[in-house]
Write an enzyme that holds these catalytic residues in place. Structure first.
Site, PDB file in Angstrom:
ATOM      1  N   GLY A  31       7.590  54.182  51.529  1.00 38.04           N
ATOM      2  CA  GLY A  31       7.083  53.088  52.356  1.00 38.04           C
ATOM      3  C   GLY A  31       7.465  51.718  51.831  1.00 38.04           C
ATOM      4  CG  HIS A  34      13.851  47.740  51.393  1.00 37.94           C
ATOM      5  ND1 HIS A  34      15.055  48.407  51.438  1.00 37.94           N
ATOM      6  CD2 HIS A  34      13.185  48.243  50.321  1.00 37.94           C
ATOM      7  CE1 HIS A  34      15.130  49.245  50.422  1.00 37.94           C
ATOM      8  NE2 HIS A  34      13.991  49.176  49.731  1.00 37.94           N
ATOM      9  CG  HIS A  37      13.267  52.169  52.889  1.00 43.90           C
ATOM     10  ND1 HIS A  37      12.571  51.077  52.436  1.00 43.90           N
ATOM     11  CD2 HIS A  37      13.201  53.095  51.903  1.00 43.90           C
ATOM     12  CE1 HIS A  37      12.086  51.334  51.229  1.00 43.90           C
ATOM     13  NE2 HIS A  37      12.467  52.540  50.870  1.00 43.90           N
ATOM     14  N   GLY A 147      19.397  57.285  49.438  1.00 45.47           N
ATOM     15  CA  GLY A 147      20.160  56.106  49.033  1.00 45.47           C
ATOM     16  C   GLY A 147      20.828  56.316  47.683  1.00 45.47           C
ATOM     17  CE  LYS A 149      16.920  51.406  44.692  1.00 44.44           C
ATOM     18  NZ  LYS A 149      15.718  50.851  44.040  1.00 44.44           N
ATOM     19  CG  ASP A 150      16.600  55.359  44.082  1.00 41.49           C
ATOM     20  OD1 ASP A 150      15.864  54.979  43.175  1.00 41.49           O
ATOM     21  OD2 ASP A 150      16.628  54.807  45.202  1.00 41.49           O
ATOM     22  CD  GLN A 153      15.092  59.777  44.665  1.00 40.76           C
ATOM     23  OE1 GLN A 153      14.017  59.657  44.117  1.00 40.76           O
ATOM     24  NE2 GLN A 153      15.429  59.084  45.751  1.00 40.76           N
ATOM     25  CB  SER A 186       9.479  49.068  47.726  1.00 42.82           C
ATOM     26  OG  SER A 186      10.074  49.835  48.743  1.00 42.82           O
ATOM     27  NE  ARG A 187       8.545  50.640  40.955  1.00 41.74           N
ATOM     28  CZ  ARG A 187       8.846  51.933  41.146  1.00 41.74           C
ATOM     29  NH1 ARG A 187      10.045  52.276  41.557  1.00 41.74           N
ATOM     30  NH2 ARG A 187       7.945  52.871  40.924  1.00 41.74           N
TER      31      ARG A 187
HETATM   32  P1  AMP Z   1      11.863  54.755  48.039  1.00 42.34           P
HETATM   33  O1  AMP Z   1      10.928  54.373  49.148  1.00 42.34           O
HETATM   34  O2  AMP Z   1      12.138  53.645  47.083  1.00 42.34           O
HETATM   35  O3  AMP Z   1      11.482  56.046  47.395  1.00 42.34           O
HETATM   36  O4  AMP Z   1      13.263  55.023  48.736  1.00 42.34           O
HETATM   37  C1  AMP Z   1      13.394  55.936  49.796  1.00 42.34           C
HETATM   38  C2  AMP Z   1      14.851  56.188  50.051  1.00 42.34           C
HETATM   39  O5  AMP Z   1      15.503  54.954  50.370  1.00 42.34           O
HETATM   40  C3  AMP Z   1      15.580  56.761  48.827  1.00 42.34           C
HETATM   41  O6  AMP Z   1      16.539  57.706  49.252  1.00 42.34           O
HETATM   42  C4  AMP Z   1      16.237  55.532  48.245  1.00 42.34           C
HETATM   43  O7  AMP Z   1      17.403  55.831  47.492  1.00 42.34           O
HETATM   44  C5  AMP Z   1      16.609  54.785  49.520  1.00 42.34           C
HETATM   45  N1  AMP Z   1      16.825  53.363  49.200  1.00 42.34           N
HETATM   46  C6  AMP Z   1      15.971  52.534  48.542  1.00 42.34           C
HETATM   47  N2  AMP Z   1      16.542  51.317  48.377  1.00 42.34           N
HETATM   48  C7  AMP Z   1      17.782  51.388  48.923  1.00 42.34           C
HETATM   49  C8  AMP Z   1      18.867  50.471  49.067  1.00 42.34           C
HETATM   50  N3  AMP Z   1      18.805  49.237  48.591  1.00 42.34           N
HETATM   51  N4  AMP Z   1      19.984  50.898  49.689  1.00 42.34           N
HETATM   52  C9  AMP Z   1      20.076  52.163  50.164  1.00 42.34           C
HETATM   53  N5  AMP Z   1      19.081  53.073  50.074  1.00 42.34           N
HETATM   54  C10 AMP Z   1      17.957  52.705  49.465  1.00 42.34           C
END
Ligand code: AMP
Length: 280
Positions: A31, A34, A37, A147, A149-150, A153, A186-187
């Site tokens: 959640g 941005h 997501h 994503g 970015k991770d 993961q 998100s952080r």
């Molecule tokens: P999170 O809510 O941070 O757990 O992210 C959910 C998904 O969105 C994960 O697959 C992340 O890798 C992806 N994500 C988060 N930030 C970005 C970004 N800046 N660019 C692309 N994917 C992202």
């Protein structure tokens, strides 16, 4: 768009779609959505009949000293963004429904989960793998979008899916960035204006690596050293790790390998831990 809270209900709905031959594109998130997501959602929308977004701040991937209780939340904003991206179902479970009393199963991916974020957050990827496998079993997607970015993961999930014969295609989506280069996260909302400026050290140090590699520098020691010197120049930054690994195995590299060399870093800016990476 419908919001579903119950694991049993989302599973029933998804089973019905799959039995009718519909493809399901799935985007799991924590959640506070941005543009990163939303990019995943847009790709899922283009490629699938049904798009499912999950919003779940997963307690098992946070260590006791981490930011679980203050992780940013914005249900109303998230639902508005999901609607804008034409999501069909938002799965929004409670922690109690995902981890009922007497829950006792673990999912542990080994080698690819051990270095980098797995080194400094030793319980993190077990929590990620567990929740993602549970979400996969509930949503039964054809394809799931993650994503890059991770990056680690993405590698851990890909490994788990291969190892356990999970019949889901895993797609990695390039990092979406702010105009000045900061990877969206998100952080980032935790950062005060001064920290926001300091946070640019991550993407800038990686941009310098990219430029150097383009000019022919392939000595990994020098490249990592360049990242370190850029980061230590920033008084608000404290390095968690800087790694240079094979992007497929997460094994540290001694020599540059074209297209496979991943520079990955985690840096505290004040109290906020940010990550970024570059594949060259
Ligand atoms: P999170 O809510 O941070 O757990 O992210 C959910 C998904 O969105 C994960 O697959 C992340 O890798 C992806 N994500 C988060 N930030 C970005 C970004 N800046 N660019 C692309 N994917 C992202």
């Amino acid at each position: 768009m419908r919001v579903i809270y119950s694991p049993q209900q989302i599973q029933k709905i998804c089973l019905q779609f799959r039995s009718k031959g519909k493809s399901i594109g799935f985007v799991p998130t924590m959640g506070y959505l941005h543009e990163g997501h939303q990019t995943l959602l847009r790709i899922a929308r283009k490629k699938s009949d049904i798009v499912i977004l999950s919003i779940f701040v997963n307690p098992t991937q946070f260590a006791p000293n981490e930011d679980l209780s203050r992780y940013p939340r914005d249900t109303k904003g998230d639902l508005a963004k999901a609607r804008k991206e034409k999501v069909d179902f938002v799965f929004f479970p409670t922690p109690e429904s995902i981890y009922p009393e007497n829950f006792q199963t673990q999912v542990r991916v080994e080698k690819v989960a051990q270095g980098m974020c797995g080194g400094t957050r030793p319980t993190h990827f077990a929590g990620v793998a567990l929740v993602v496998l549970k979400l996969f079993n509930l949503v039964q997607p054809t394809t799931a979008y993650f994503g890059l970015k991770d990056f680690q993961q993405f590698t851990v999930i890909s490994q788990m899916v291969r190892d356990l014969n999970v019949p889901i295609k895993i797609v990695g989506v390039p990092t979406v960035r702010e105009k000045d280069g900061l990877a969206m996260s998100s952080r980032n909302v935790y950062l005060n204006p001064e920290e926001r400026k300091a946070a640019l050290a991550l993407s800038q140090s990686l941009a310098e690596v990219k430029a150097k590699v383009k000019k022919g520098e392939v000595n990994l020691f020098n490249l990592v050293d360049g990242i370190r010197s850029r980061l230590v120049r920033e008084p608000l930054a404290q390095i968690d790790y800087i790694s240079c690994v094979d992007a497929y195995t997460m094994v540290p590299l001694q020599k540059y390998q074209k297209g496979k060399t991943l520079f990955a870093l985690a840096v505290f800016i004040g109290k906020t831990r940010l990550i970024d990476n570059l594949l060259v």
